[in-house]
Enzyme design. Structure first.
Site, PDB file in Angstrom:
ATOM      1  N   LYS A 168       1.051  -1.011   0.175  1.00  0.00           N
ATOM      2  CA  LYS A 168       0.045   0.187   0.203  1.00  0.00           C
ATOM      3  C   LYS A 168       0.628   1.046   0.106  1.00  0.00           C
ATOM      4  O   LYS A 168       0.070   1.811  -1.044  1.00  0.00           O
ATOM      5  CB  LYS A 168      -1.267   0.150   1.262  1.00  0.00           C
ATOM      6  CG  LYS A 168      -1.456   1.493   1.922  1.00  0.00           C
ATOM      7  CD  LYS A 168      -2.461   1.147   0.821  1.00  0.00           C
ATOM      8  CE  LYS A 168      -3.857   2.517   0.773  1.00  0.00           C
ATOM      9  NZ  LYS A 168      -4.946   3.628   0.770  1.00  0.00           N
ATOM     10  N   LYS A 243      -0.122  11.926   4.979  1.00  0.00           N
ATOM     11  CA  LYS A 243       0.072  10.442   5.395  1.00  0.00           C
ATOM     12  C   LYS A 243       0.466   8.981   5.434  1.00  0.00           C
ATOM     13  O   LYS A 243       1.037   8.768   5.534  1.00  0.00           O
ATOM     14  CB  LYS A 243      -1.898  10.140   6.759  1.00  0.00           C
ATOM     15  CG  LYS A 243      -1.902   8.789   7.366  1.00  0.00           C
ATOM     16  CD  LYS A 243      -2.559   8.325   7.735  1.00  0.00           C
ATOM     17  CE  LYS A 243      -2.421   6.743   7.915  1.00  0.00           C
ATOM     18  NZ  LYS A 243      -4.098   6.074   8.231  1.00  0.00           N
TER      19      LYS A 243
END
Ligand code: NAD
Length: 311
Positions: A168, A243
């Site tokens: 990811k 983030k």
């Protein structure tokens, strides 16, 4: 199947609704009253605590903001509280190290657990078309797979514990860098008096093509409809891209990987999201910082850029 679902925010809300629609008995817990009320109206049973959600669960799914929330929920409410036969699935995007630690702690307590972060935003969570990248043993993956399939269009076993998170953040580091490069190319094309639609027609069929250009073009009115056509509202917030870039940089440091483009992308998204107040805009909105058309919202504070920096 009895499923405990913890974390019913933007993403978890849609995912839990899809599980309830598929006929599962979903026991939902969130700290937010609004999130709980929405989950209940969409077929889940609301419960008062995370412990109550997991008490008789055959599967526990968490969709929480960050690693510290995942650690806290698993430590206080899942490990030793859910039946040992339950499959534990964390779908949050968190750091690789925490994912590995939590899966190891679960294993030591005889649970099967996977990290299963997702690609696809709120619309994909609602529509059941997420892509899941899964880390864990073959046995744990096989147990999680049918549930994930009822929430997604693709479920891929990425490797051992933490591999889902690794995939990811590598993917999103690539996405952040290609989005900035695409924005730069369009901003420069404009200064060189190129028609932007013509540049898109050329580059989307030439070697500069990427998903950021052809599927998510940052220029309004060019390419398919994207958040650029809605003044960068909705989509994938710059704060979330930041983030993920920070998680990528943490992982790069831990693995001693050389990631100069990722580091620069992190720096630029920090400036756009935090100093210039663009956190809530779609991440492609960074083009307005690059072409100097961004007007910071009132109250946003932009510190002086470092000497020699263009941004
Ligand atoms: P969100 O903030 O909307 O939802 C998180 C929910 O967790 C909130 O409702 C919050 O109240 C709840 N929560 C926090 N601590 C809790 C606790 N201790 N117990 C119970 N509930 C708790 O976030 P989101 O957009 O749904 O994202 C969730 C995760 O998915 C994040 O890790 C994010 O990075 C990832 N993600 C988001 C997107 C996106 O487009 N939003 C896309 C891919 C991945």
């Amino acid at each position: 199947m009895r499923i405990a679902f913890i974390g019913l925010g933007n993403m978890g809300g849609g995912m839990a609704a899809n599980l309830a629609r598929a006929g599962h008995d979903v026991r939902a817990f969130d700290l937010s009253e609004d999130a709980l009320a929405r989950a209940e109206s969409r077929g889940a049973k609301r419960v008062a605590t995370a412990e109550e959600a997991v008490a008789e669960a055959e599967a526990v799914i968490t969709m929480l903001p960050a690693g510290k929330h995942v650690r806290e929920v698993y430590e206080t409410s899942v490990i030793g509280k859910a039946p040992a036969s339950a499959i534990l699935i964390d779908c949050s995007t968190i750091d690789v190290a925490t994912a590995r630690e939590e899966i190891e702690k679960a294993r030591a307590a005889t649970y099967l657990m996977v990290d299963a972060p997702v690609s696809g935003g709120i619309a994909a969570a609602e529509g059941g078309t997420l892509t899941f990248m899964v880390g864990g043993t073959e046995e744990a993956f096989k147990r999680a797979q049918p549930l994930l399939e009822s929430m997604g269009k693709a479920v891929i076993h990425a490797g051992s514990a933490g591999a889902g998170q690794a995939a990811k953040i590598c993917n999103n580091m690539l996405l952040g860098a290609t989005m900035i490069a695409t924005c730069e190319a369009f901003a420069m094309a404009k200064k060189l008096d190129l028609d932007l639609q013509t540049f898109f027609d050329i580059s989307s069929k030439a070697s500069g093509q990427s998903w950021s250009m052809t599927s998510y073009c940052p220029v309004p009115g060019v390419g398919p409809e994207t958040p650029a056509d809605r003044d960068y509202e909705g989509g994938f917030a710059a704060a979330l891209m930041l983030k993920d870039l920070r998680l990528a940089m943490e992982a790069a440091q831990a693995a001693d990987a050389y990631t100069p483009m990722g580091a620069r992308a992190e720096e630029l998204y920090t400036r756009f999201a935090e100093a210039l107040g663009g956190a809530g805009k779609d991440f492609s909105g960074i083009i307005k910082m690059i072409d100097d058309s961004w007007v910071p919202p009132e109250g946003a504070h932009a510190p002086a850029p470092p000497i020699g920096a263009k941004v």
